[in-house]
Design a protein around this motif. Structure first.
Motif, short mmCIF file in Angstrom:
data_model
loop_
_atom_site.label_atom_id
_atom_site.label_comp_id
_atom_site.label_asym_id
_atom_site.label_seq_id
_atom_site.Cartn_x
_atom_site.Cartn_y
_atom_site.Cartn_z
N ASP A 89 0.95 -1.20 -0.02
CA ASP A 89 -0.01 0.16 -0.15
C ASP A 89 1.05 1.26 -0.02
N CYS A 90 0.14 2.25 0.23
CA CYS A 90 1.02 3.60 -0.10
C CYS A 90 1.90 3.93 0.90
N SER A 91 1.76 3.79 2.28
CA SER A 91 2.91 3.93 3.16
C SER A 91 3.82 2.84 3.28
N SER B 172 2.27 4.33 8.94
CA SER B 172 1.34 4.73 8.28
C SER B 172 1.36 6.27 7.82
N THR B 173 0.35 6.68 7.03
CA THR B 173 0.41 8.19 6.73
C THR B 173 0.27 8.91 8.05
N LEU C 140 5.13 13.43 -0.27
CA LEU C 140 4.06 14.19 -0.30
C LEU C 140 3.01 13.35 0.35
N GLY D 249 -3.63 10.20 7.16
CA GLY D 249 -4.97 9.35 7.19
C GLY D 249 -5.50 9.20 5.71
N SER D 250 -4.73 9.48 4.55
CA SER D 250 -5.36 9.46 3.37
C SER D 250 -4.51 8.81 2.36
N HIS D 251 -3.29 9.32 1.95
CA HIS D 251 -2.29 8.93 0.85
C HIS D 251 -0.69 9.40 1.10
N TYR E 148 -1.58 18.40 0.86
CA TYR E 148 -0.74 17.38 1.14
C TYR E 148 0.64 18.02 1.92
N MET E 149 1.24 17.54 2.70
CA MET E 149 2.57 18.03 3.13
C MET E 149 3.60 17.34 2.83
#
Lengths: 216, 285
Positions: free
Chosen positions: A118-120, A137-138, A162, A166-168, A206-207
């Protein structure tokens, strides 16, 4: 009296923060030292990994409502997206051979019978972190990554991320002459790891994050 | 009693200044029209539950499907679109493996059951449509009725290359199309406090008008997260800036792959929320 209270307050704050700082330093000291070039090389390796979908990889024995993103015999480029997964190419190939399902989305839950990333998990692997346990995780990547003080629109470096907690999260890999950016990500909508060009507007909110143990 | 000539004079000066401020962005100093949002087309979206996600084969629903996502997984759903010659819309419905067709008012007309998740749609000349398969990157060719043309070779049109030169300017290498000769187009962006970030060519029509999307900083105080603004400009074949769209919303629930499309001088934006697909429309004609 007031001065005494103030001193007491400062002492309490110091006592409260001391173990936190110590823990933080400990966490960072244990992080692997990773070069930016290696971060991007890992991202590209995960995006370029080619595999063939077997019949067994279309079914997830542990999920009743599972629907595969793939067709039998299909040749796919990119490690499949699997929510909660953190499999690199070697682990993925082994699990694929064992007949685990290739990829899954959150609508099926975190599954033990699927393989992918997954993304993280993807950003963690790129940063050189251990795949065991999927520790970040994010929501807690900030523990091992800081916010760059540079101009985000001109001075990010390859291997920065980026993130929207909680999202991506995606890995930044460079700027283009027209001002757009290049990223690599484990994308749910693309069902796999991909590298692509994109615009800034996609990342409003995004950060930027910079891994804390980079071998610059 | 004194005549209010001073007040009238002040009113006129103020009105003139306001008129200048409203019309002109941005470098050329001439009259540049600001195009307000012309209309919004709204198409309902069904947010799926876990159980429903198992029954996604319903290809005839008028509603588009979205999955709300979860921790570490952004929402998924309609993220690609384009506009046919008659003004009707093709919208990707990846969770149902179909392309949904809506008329120019947003009324459901049917669906192409394509058997894969698409994330980008591009209408090309000769009445053909290129559909990008999300999980493979492969392009599939269809006609405007949704019939596949597997033997038809087609490639995505190359956008005119653009380059940001500094914080206030850039250039676009226009391609020759129709009666237009092409050539370099200088882009100036002179709004105090804002910095040009990116340039993207959206389209060049047969009259040589070029449509460009500009991303800029948002100005104001620094925030913890990325913030920016987006503009779309129309330049005439002569290179003159004709008009500009300044009110493009960017709070995407589902990040679009096809964010903006231009067709016959009309700019369309795909904005999928948790309950509907909004197509924002600006008519630059």
């Amino acid at each position: 009296m007031r001065s005494c209270r103030y001193r007491l307050l400062v002492a309490c704050v110091c006592l409260a923060l001391a173990p936190l700082n110590h823990t933080q330093t400990g966490v960072i000291a244990r992080l692997p030292l990773t070069r930016r070039a290696d971060m991007v090389a890992t991202a590209r390796k995960l995006a370029a990994h080619t595999w063939i979908v077997g019949e067994a990889n279309l079914r997830a024995s542990c999920a009743r409502n599972y629907r595969s993103d793939w067709k039998p015999g299909q040749r796919v480029t990119g490690i499949p997206y699997s929510w909660g997964g953190i499999d690199g190419p070697e682990a993925f190939d082994q699990k694929l051979k064992k007949g685990l399902a290739a990829g899954a989305h959150s609508r099926y839950g975190v599954l033990s019978c699927t393989t992918g990333i997954d993304c993280s998990g993807f950003v963690s692997l790129c940063w050189g972190l251990s795949p065991s346990g999927h520790a970040y995780s994010t929501s807690n990547l900030r523990a091992i990554a800081g916010k760059p003080k540079d101009n985000w629109f001109t001075d990010l470096k390859e291997g920065d991320a980026l993130s929207k907690p909680g999202s991506h999260v995606v890995l930044f890999t460079g700027y283009n002459p027209d001002g757009t950016i290049n990223v690599c990500e484990a994308s749910g909508s693309a069902a796999r790891v991909i590298c692509h060009m994109t615009t800034w507007s996609r990342y409003k909110g995004y950060m930027p994050l910079r891994y804390k143990n980079i071998d610059e | 009693m004194r005549r209010p000539s001073g007040v009238i004079f002040l009113f006129l000066v103020t009105a003139l200044m306001a008129g200048n401020a409203g019309g002109g962005p941005r470098g050329s100093g001439s009259e540049v029209r600001t195009i307000a949002l012309t209309r919004v087309i709204r198409i309902p979206v069904s947010a799926l539950s876990v159980q429903e996600s198992a029954e996604l084969q319903d290809g005839d629903s008028a509603n588009l499907a979205a999955w709300p996502g979860a921790a570490d997984e952004p929402p998924e759903g309609p993220n690609g679109f384009d506009v046919l010659d008659d003004g009707s819309f093709l919208i990707s419905d990846p969770l149902r493996s179909r392309i949904a067709v809506f008329d120019s008012q947003g009324k459901f007309r049917g669906a192409w059951k394509i058997a894969f998740a698409a994330d980008s749609i591009t209408v090309i000349p000769k009445g053909l449509v290129l559909v990008h398969e999300a999980s493979t990157g492969q392009l599939h060719v269809f006609d405007s009725q949704g019939q596949p043309h597997p033997n038809e070779g087609a490639a995505l049109p190359e956008p005119a290359p653009a380059r940001v030169l500094d914080s206030k300017s850039g250039t676009v290498s226009r391609l020759a199309t129709g009666d237009a000769h092409g050539g370099p187009l200088d882009v100036r962006f002179d709004i105090p406090g804002l910095t040009l970030l990116s340039l993207q060519t959206l389209a060049t029509d047969h009259e040589g008008n070029t449509y460009i999307a500009l991303e800029t900083t948002a100005g104001g105080e620094a925030t913890d997260a990325i913030n920016l603004k987006k503009y779309v400009r129309r330049y005439a074949a002569s290179g003159k800036l004709v008009c500009e769209i300044t009110d493009i919303p960017l709070d995407y629930y589902i990040a679009p792959v096809d964010e903006l499309r231009v067709h016959k001088g009309i700019v369309y934006q795909l904005m999928t929320t948790s309950s509907e697909v909004r197509i924002n429309v600006w008519d630059t004609n």
